[in-house]
Design an enzyme around this catalytic site. Structure first.
Site, PDB file in Angstrom:
ATOM      1  N   GLY A   1       0.748  -1.198  -0.180  1.00  0.00           N
ATOM      2  CA  GLY A   1       0.118   0.106  -0.176  1.00  0.00           C
ATOM      3  C   GLY A   1       1.016   1.163   0.058  1.00  0.00           C
TER       4      GLY A   1
ATOM      5  N   GLU B   1     -17.172  11.293   1.416  1.00  0.00           N
ATOM      6  CA  GLU B   1     -16.616  11.227  -0.055  1.00  0.00           C
ATOM      7  C   GLU B   1     -17.238  10.307  -0.810  1.00  0.00           C
ATOM      8  OE1 GLU B   1     -12.313  10.488   0.347  1.00  0.00           O
ATOM      9  OE2 GLU B   1     -12.092  12.710  -0.206  1.00  0.00           O
TER      10      GLU B   1
ATOM     11  N   ASP C   1      -1.488   2.468   8.516  1.00  0.00           N
ATOM     12  CA  ASP C   1      -2.656   2.258   9.549  1.00  0.00           C
ATOM     13  C   ASP C   1      -2.387   1.205  10.458  1.00  0.00           C
ATOM     14  OD1 ASP C   1      -4.017   4.015   7.741  1.00  0.00           O
ATOM     15  OD2 ASP C   1      -5.498   2.670   6.890  1.00  0.00           O
TER      16      ASP C   1
ATOM     17  N   ALA D   1      -3.131   8.344   4.582  1.00  0.00           N
ATOM     18  CA  ALA D   1      -2.055   8.084   3.551  1.00  0.00           C
ATOM     19  C   ALA D   1      -0.996   8.992   3.620  1.00  0.00           C
ATOM     20  CB  ALA D   1      -2.645   8.143   2.251  1.00  0.00           C
TER      21      ALA D   1
HETATM   22  P1  FAD Z   1      -2.942   0.337   2.442  1.00  0.00           P
HETATM   23  O1  FAD Z   1      -2.642   1.560   1.573  1.00  0.00           O
HETATM   24  O2  FAD Z   1      -4.363   0.284   2.755  1.00  0.00           O
HETATM   25  O3  FAD Z   1      -2.324  -0.696   1.893  1.00  0.00           O
HETATM   26  C1  FAD Z   1      -2.213  -1.974   2.594  1.00  0.00           C
HETATM   27  C2  FAD Z   1      -1.923  -3.009   1.504  1.00  0.00           C
HETATM   28  O4  FAD Z   1      -1.691  -4.344   2.202  1.00  0.00           O
HETATM   29  C3  FAD Z   1      -2.735  -3.295   0.581  1.00  0.00           C
HETATM   30  O5  FAD Z   1      -2.110  -3.380  -0.917  1.00  0.00           O
HETATM   31  C4  FAD Z   1      -3.548  -4.713   0.794  1.00  0.00           C
HETATM   32  O6  FAD Z   1      -3.800  -5.442  -0.453  1.00  0.00           O
HETATM   33  C5  FAD Z   1      -2.216  -5.351   1.328  1.00  0.00           C
HETATM   34  N1  FAD Z   1      -2.617  -6.458   2.217  1.00  0.00           N
HETATM   35  C6  FAD Z   1      -3.562  -6.516   3.367  1.00  0.00           C
HETATM   36  N2  FAD Z   1      -3.735  -7.662   3.998  1.00  0.00           N
HETATM   37  C7  FAD Z   1      -2.727  -8.437   3.770  1.00  0.00           C
HETATM   38  C8  FAD Z   1      -2.206  -9.411   3.792  1.00  0.00           C
HETATM   39  N3  FAD Z   1      -2.835 -10.301   4.852  1.00  0.00           N
HETATM   40  N4  FAD Z   1      -1.340 -10.060   3.140  1.00  0.00           N
HETATM   41  C9  FAD Z   1      -0.657  -9.592   2.123  1.00  0.00           C
HETATM   42  N5  FAD Z   1      -1.032  -8.340   1.546  1.00  0.00           N
HETATM   43  C10 FAD Z   1      -1.982  -7.737   2.503  1.00  0.00           C
HETATM   44  N6  FAD Z   1      -5.834   9.398   3.575  1.00  0.00           N
HETATM   45  C11 FAD Z   1      -5.312  10.641   3.176  1.00  0.00           C
HETATM   46  O7  FAD Z   1      -4.173  10.899   3.915  1.00  0.00           O
HETATM   47  N7  FAD Z   1      -5.927  11.314   2.492  1.00  0.00           N
HETATM   48  C12 FAD Z   1      -7.166  11.084   1.721  1.00  0.00           C
HETATM   49  O8  FAD Z   1      -7.716  11.633   0.821  1.00  0.00           O
HETATM   50  C13 FAD Z   1      -7.579   9.659   2.116  1.00  0.00           C
HETATM   51  N8  FAD Z   1      -8.694   9.260   1.416  1.00  0.00           N
HETATM   52  C14 FAD Z   1      -9.369   8.173   1.574  1.00  0.00           C
HETATM   53  C15 FAD Z   1     -10.593   7.895   0.937  1.00  0.00           C
HETATM   54  C16 FAD Z   1     -11.068   6.323   1.442  1.00  0.00           C
HETATM   55  C17 FAD Z   1     -12.080   6.183   0.484  1.00  0.00           C
HETATM   56  C18 FAD Z   1     -10.328   5.589   2.315  1.00  0.00           C
HETATM   57  C19 FAD Z   1     -10.895   4.197   2.510  1.00  0.00           C
HETATM   58  C20 FAD Z   1      -9.096   5.874   2.882  1.00  0.00           C
HETATM   59  C21 FAD Z   1      -8.590   7.343   2.657  1.00  0.00           C
HETATM   60  N9  FAD Z   1      -7.371   7.741   3.318  1.00  0.00           N
HETATM   61  C22 FAD Z   1      -7.013   8.769   2.891  1.00  0.00           C
HETATM   62  C23 FAD Z   1      -6.845   6.749   4.096  1.00  0.00           C
HETATM   63  C24 FAD Z   1      -5.582   5.922   3.737  1.00  0.00           C
HETATM   64  O9  FAD Z   1      -6.201   5.186   2.436  1.00  0.00           O
HETATM   65  C25 FAD Z   1      -4.999   4.943   4.525  1.00  0.00           C
HETATM   66  O10 FAD Z   1      -4.632   5.874   5.764  1.00  0.00           O
HETATM   67  C26 FAD Z   1      -3.967   4.471   3.778  1.00  0.00           C
HETATM   68  O11 FAD Z   1      -4.294   3.948   2.643  1.00  0.00           O
HETATM   69  C27 FAD Z   1      -2.882   3.579   4.787  1.00  0.00           C
HETATM   70  O12 FAD Z   1      -1.950   3.170   4.016  1.00  0.00           O
HETATM   71  P2  FAD Z   1      -1.203   1.889   4.540  1.00  0.00           P
HETATM   72  O13 FAD Z   1       0.006   1.724   3.698  1.00  0.00           O
HETATM   73  O14 FAD Z   1      -1.081   1.561   5.677  1.00  0.00           O
HETATM   74  O15 FAD Z   1      -2.337   0.576   3.815  1.00  0.00           O
HETATM   75  P1  NAD Z   2     -13.583   7.995  10.846  1.00  0.00           P
HETATM   76  O1  NAD Z   2     -13.353   7.383  11.973  1.00  0.00           O
HETATM   77  O2  NAD Z   2     -13.032   9.078  10.474  1.00  0.00           O
HETATM   78  O3  NAD Z   2     -15.436   8.072  10.713  1.00  0.00           O
HETATM   79  C1  NAD Z   2     -16.341   7.173  11.083  1.00  0.00           C
HETATM   80  C2  NAD Z   2     -17.725   7.833  11.417  1.00  0.00           C
HETATM   81  O4  NAD Z   2     -18.614   6.964  11.798  1.00  0.00           O
HETATM   82  C3  NAD Z   2     -17.472   8.828  12.643  1.00  0.00           C
HETATM   83  O5  NAD Z   2     -18.395  10.081  12.524  1.00  0.00           O
HETATM   84  C4  NAD Z   2     -18.368   8.145  13.544  1.00  0.00           C
HETATM   85  O6  NAD Z   2     -18.820   9.134  14.499  1.00  0.00           O
HETATM   86  C5  NAD Z   2     -19.374   7.351  12.872  1.00  0.00           C
HETATM   87  N1  NAD Z   2     -19.925   6.191  13.295  1.00  0.00           N
HETATM   88  C6  NAD Z   2     -19.214   5.142  14.219  1.00  0.00           C
HETATM   89  N2  NAD Z   2     -20.129   4.243  14.614  1.00  0.00           N
HETATM   90  C7  NAD Z   2     -21.293   4.598  14.189  1.00  0.00           C
HETATM   91  C8  NAD Z   2     -22.586   3.709  14.075  1.00  0.00           C
HETATM   92  N3  NAD Z   2     -22.787   2.729  14.787  1.00  0.00           N
HETATM   93  N4  NAD Z   2     -23.631   4.454  13.389  1.00  0.00           N
HETATM   94  C9  NAD Z   2     -23.305   5.584  12.828  1.00  0.00           C
HETATM   95  N5  NAD Z   2     -22.181   6.245  12.511  1.00  0.00           N
HETATM   96  C10 NAD Z   2     -21.077   5.696  13.329  1.00  0.00           C
HETATM   97  O7  NAD Z   2     -13.450   6.757   9.517  1.00  0.00           O
HETATM   98  P2  NAD Z   2     -13.492   6.790   7.987  1.00  0.00           P
HETATM   99  O8  NAD Z   2     -14.324   7.830   7.546  1.00  0.00           O
HETATM  100  O9  NAD Z   2     -13.618   5.363   7.662  1.00  0.00           O
HETATM  101  O10 NAD Z   2     -11.851   7.280   7.700  1.00  0.00           O
HETATM  102  C11 NAD Z   2     -10.697   6.347   8.189  1.00  0.00           C
HETATM  103  C12 NAD Z   2      -9.619   7.037   8.113  1.00  0.00           C
HETATM  104  O11 NAD Z   2      -9.205   7.471   6.669  1.00  0.00           O
HETATM  105  C13 NAD Z   2      -9.415   8.223   9.031  1.00  0.00           C
HETATM  106  O12 NAD Z   2      -8.386   8.713   9.604  1.00  0.00           O
HETATM  107  C14 NAD Z   2      -9.859   9.285   7.913  1.00  0.00           C
HETATM  108  O13 NAD Z   2      -9.255  10.639   8.358  1.00  0.00           O
HETATM  109  C15 NAD Z   2      -9.059   8.669   6.824  1.00  0.00           C
HETATM  110  N6  NAD Z   2      -9.498   9.588   5.338  1.00  0.00           N
HETATM  111  C16 NAD Z   2      -9.093  10.427   4.973  1.00  0.00           C
HETATM  112  C17 NAD Z   2      -9.942  10.842   4.121  1.00  0.00           C
HETATM  113  C18 NAD Z   2      -9.394  12.355   3.347  1.00  0.00           C
HETATM  114  O14 NAD Z   2      -8.323  13.037   4.060  1.00  0.00           O
HETATM  115  N7  NAD Z   2      -9.902  12.926   2.421  1.00  0.00           N
HETATM  116  C19 NAD Z   2     -10.752  10.291   3.239  1.00  0.00           C
HETATM  117  C20 NAD Z   2     -11.183   9.212   3.583  1.00  0.00           C
HETATM  118  C21 NAD Z   2     -10.748   8.734   4.789  1.00  0.00           C
END
Ligand code: FAD
Ligand code: NAD
Length: 401
Positions: A12, A170, A297, A314
Site C-alpha cells: 500500500g 466522499e 494504518d 495516507a
Molecule cells: P494501504 O494503502 O491500505 O495498503 C495495505 C496493503 O496491504 C494493500 O495493498 C493490501 O492489499 C495489502 N494487504 C492487506 N492484508 C494483507 C495480507 N494479509 N497479506 C498481504 N497483503 C495484504 N488518507 C489521506 O491521507 N488522504 C485521503 O484523501 C484519504 N482518502 C481516503 C479515501 C478512502 C475511500 C479511504 C478508504 C481511505 C482514505 N484515506 C485517506 C486513508 C488512507 O487510504 C489510509 O490511511 C492508507 O491507505 C494507509 O496506508 P497503508 O500503507 O497503511 O495501507
Molecule cells: P472515521 O473514523 O473518520 O469516521 C467514521 C464515522 O462513523 C465517525 O464520524 C463516527 O462517529 C461514525 N460512526 C461510528 N459508529 C457509528 C454507528 N454505529 N452508526 C453511525 N455512525 C457511526 O473513519 P473513516 O471515514 O472510515 O476514515 C478512516 C480514516 O481514513 C480516517 O483517519 C480518515 O481521516 C481517513 N480518510 C481521510 C480522507 C481524506 O483526507 N480526504 C478520506 C477518507 C478517509
C-alpha cells in the site's frame, strides 16, 4: 557473509513507498529485499470511493507492482500474510514462509464494526479493488432489478451509508453524482432513489471545520442526500438497518464506513495493540522488537499537542515510509542512531463528487472547484513521488480544473 534480509509486508502507501525509497538508494546492494502483497498490483486506497460509486474505473486506481518496482532489485512475492512469528523472525504466508532480519509491516486497515450485529454479514465496505468493484456492480444490479418487478420494491433503490466520516462523505458525494446517471440509464425517476448518510455523532465529519462541514452538507442535500445525524446504527439485518432511535430503514445496500482498525494480522501475531494498531516508538519500531518497523494504518502515533492518536491517513503512511527507509539504510550501514518520525500534516482535502470538494490546508479553507483541483494535485503528487512523470501521465488525474 550473507546479506541481511529485509521483508516488507503490504504494498500500500507505506509498503510501496518504503520499497521504492530503498530501491532508489540502491539498498539492494547491501540487503536481500522482498516485498509481499496479496495482489500483484498496488491500489490507491484513497481513491476507492470513486470506483465504488462507479464514477471512475477501478483500473485507474491500480498499477502492476512490477511496473513501479524493479523486481530484479527487490523480489516480489504475491501471497497473503497470515501471521508473524516475531520471536522466531518468521512470516507465515498462505503458501509458504519467509525469515527476516528486518521486517516492515504495512498491511493497512480493516473496517471497524464495533461488534455491531449483522455488519459483517450484510454490509459492504470500501476497502480494496475487489470490495469496491462488488459495490458498483451491486448498485447497478439494484437499478436493473427495480423495473423488472411488477410490484415495485423501494428497498432496491434505498442506499444507506453508515458513518459520515471522510470515507462516508466522499462516497456519498460520488454516489450522489452517479445516481442521476443511473436513473437516466435505467428509466427511473430521481425521486424514487433514497440515499441516506447516517452518523452517530452530533455532526457529520466530527472534529472538522464547522463552516466546511456545513458547505458539504448543504451541497450533498441539494443533490438529494438525506442526513440522519446523532443517530447511531445499532444493528444490520438482511435488508434492514436498525437505528438507535427505533427507526428502521429497509435497504438492500448498506455501505459500512464507520472507521477502521489495524489489520487483524497484528493482533493475531501477539503485538500489543489498540484497535489493531501498535503504538510504535519514535523511530517507528515496535516496542521490544528492534527488528520490526510498523507503518501506516497498523501503526499508532500520538499527537502530543492534544494527547490523542493521529487519524490514520495516507499522508502519514507515505511520510513514515521515508523515515522507515532511512532507518533501514542506517541499520544496513551499521549505525544505531535512528531518525525520529515527525508527521508534517499539510492539511485535509475531501472530494464531494464532480468538481466539488472541501479542504483545510494550513489555516486556509478551500471550497468547491479550487478544493477539487487541490485534491487532484495531491493525488498526482503521490504518483509523482512513486513513479515520476510517466506514472502521473499514465494514472494521474490530468483534468484538474
Ligand atoms: P494501504 O494503502 O491500505 O495498503 C495495505 C496493503 O496491504 C494493500 O495493498 C493490501 O492489499 C495489502 N494487504 C492487506 N492484508 C494483507 C495480507 N494479509 N497479506 C498481504 N497483503 C495484504 N488518507 C489521506 O491521507 N488522504 C485521503 O484523501 C484519504 N482518502 C481516503 C479515501 C478512502 C475511500 C479511504 C478508504 C481511505 C482514505 N484515506 C485517506 C486513508 C488512507 O487510504 C489510509 O490511511 C492508507 O491507505 C494507509 O496506508 P497503508 O500503507 O497503511 O495501507
Ligand atoms: P472515521 O473514523 O473518520 O469516521 C467514521 C464515522 O462513523 C465517525 O464520524 C463516527 O462517529 C461514525 N460512526 C461510528 N459508529 C457509528 C454507528 N454505529 N452508526 C453511525 N455512525 C457511526 O473513519 P473513516 O471515514 O472510515 O476514515 C478512516 C480514516 O481514513 C480516517 O483517519 C480518515 O481521516 C481517513 N480518510 C481521510 C480522507 C481524506 O483526507 N480526504 C478520506 C477518507 C478517509
Amino acid at each position: 557473509n550473507r546479506k541481511p534480509k529485509i521483508v516488507i509486508l503490504g504494498a500500500g502507501y507505506g509498503g510501496m513507498m518504503t520499497a521504492s525509497r530503498l530501491q532508489k538508494a540502491n539498498a539492494y546492494q547491501d540487503a536481500d529485499i522482498t516485498l509481499v502483497n496479496k495482489h500483484n498490483y498496488h491500489y490507491q486506497t484513497t481513491w476507492l470511493h470513486e470506483p465504488a460509486a462507479g464514477t471512475l474505473h477501478h483500473d485507474r486506481t491500480r498499477m502492476k507492482i512490477d511496473r513501479v518496482i524493479d523486481t530484479n532489485k527487490i523480489q516480489f512475492i504475491k501471497d497473503s500474510v497470515t501471521e508473524i512469528k516475531k520471536d522466531e523472525k518468521k512470516v507465515i504466508l498462505e503458501k509458504g514462509e519467509l525469515d527476516y532480519d528486518y521486517l516492515v509491516i504495512g498491511l493497512g486497515s480493516e473496517p471497524e464494526t464495533f461488534g455491531i450485529p449483522g455488519v459483517k454479514e450484510h454490509a459492504f465496505s470500501i476497502r480494496s479493488v475487489n470490495s469496491v468493484r462488488l459495490i458498483r456492480e451491486h448498485i447497478e444490479y439494484m437499478f436493473a432489478n427495480y423495473n423488472k418487478q411488477e410490484e415495485k420494491h423501494d428497498d432496491l433503490l434505498t442506499f444507506v451509508v453508515a458513518g459520515a466520516g471522510f470515507t462516508g462523505i466522499e462516497f456519498v458525494g460520488e454516489l450522489s453524482e452517479r445516481i442521476p446517471e443511473l436513473c437516466e440509464e435505467y428509466d427511473i425517476a430521481r425521486e424514487k432513489v433514497k440515499l441516506y448518510s447516517v452518523e452517530a455523532a452530533p455532526t457529520a465529519l466530527p472534529g472538522f471545520d464547522e463552516e466546511l462541514v456545513e458547505y458539504a452538507m448543504n451541497l450533498l442535500e441539494s443533490r438529494g442526500v438525506e442526513f440522519k445525524i446523532n443517530t447511531p446504527i445499532k444493528e444490520v439485518q438482511d435488508g434492514v438497518v436498525l437505528l438507535a432511535d427505533g427507526e428502521e430503514i429497509k435497504s438492500q445496500t448498506i455501505v459500512w464506513t464507520t472507521g477502521v482498525r489495524g489489520n487483524s494480522v497484528i493482533e493475531k501475531s501477539g503485538f500489543e495493540a489498540m484497535r489493531g494498531r501498535v503504538k510504535v516508538e519514535k523511530d517507528l519500531r515496535a516496542p521490544g522488537y528492534d527488528d520490526v518497523f510498523i507503518i501506516g494504518d497498523c501503526a499508532l502515533i500520538i499527537n502530543e499537542e492534544i494527547n490523542r492518536p493521529y487519524p490514520p491517513t495516507a499522508q502519514i503512511a507515505i511520510q513514515q515510509a521515508y523515515t522507515c527507509a532511512n532507518n533501514l539504510k542506517a541499520l544496513l550501514a551499521g549505525k544505531t542512531d535512528m531518525e525520529e518520525f515527525k508527521p508534517d500534516i499539510k492539511g485535509t482535502v475531501a472530494s464531494l463528487g464532480g468538481k466539488e470538494a472541501i479542504g483545510k490546508v494550513g489555516d486556509r479553507k478551500l471550497y468547491g472547484n479550487s478544493a477539487s483541483a487541490v485534491k487532484k494535485i495531491i493525488d498526482n503528487r503521490y504518483l509523482f513521488l512513486l513513479g515520476g512523470m510517466p506514472l502521473v501521465l499514465k494514472k494521474g488525474k490530468l483534468n484538474i480544473f
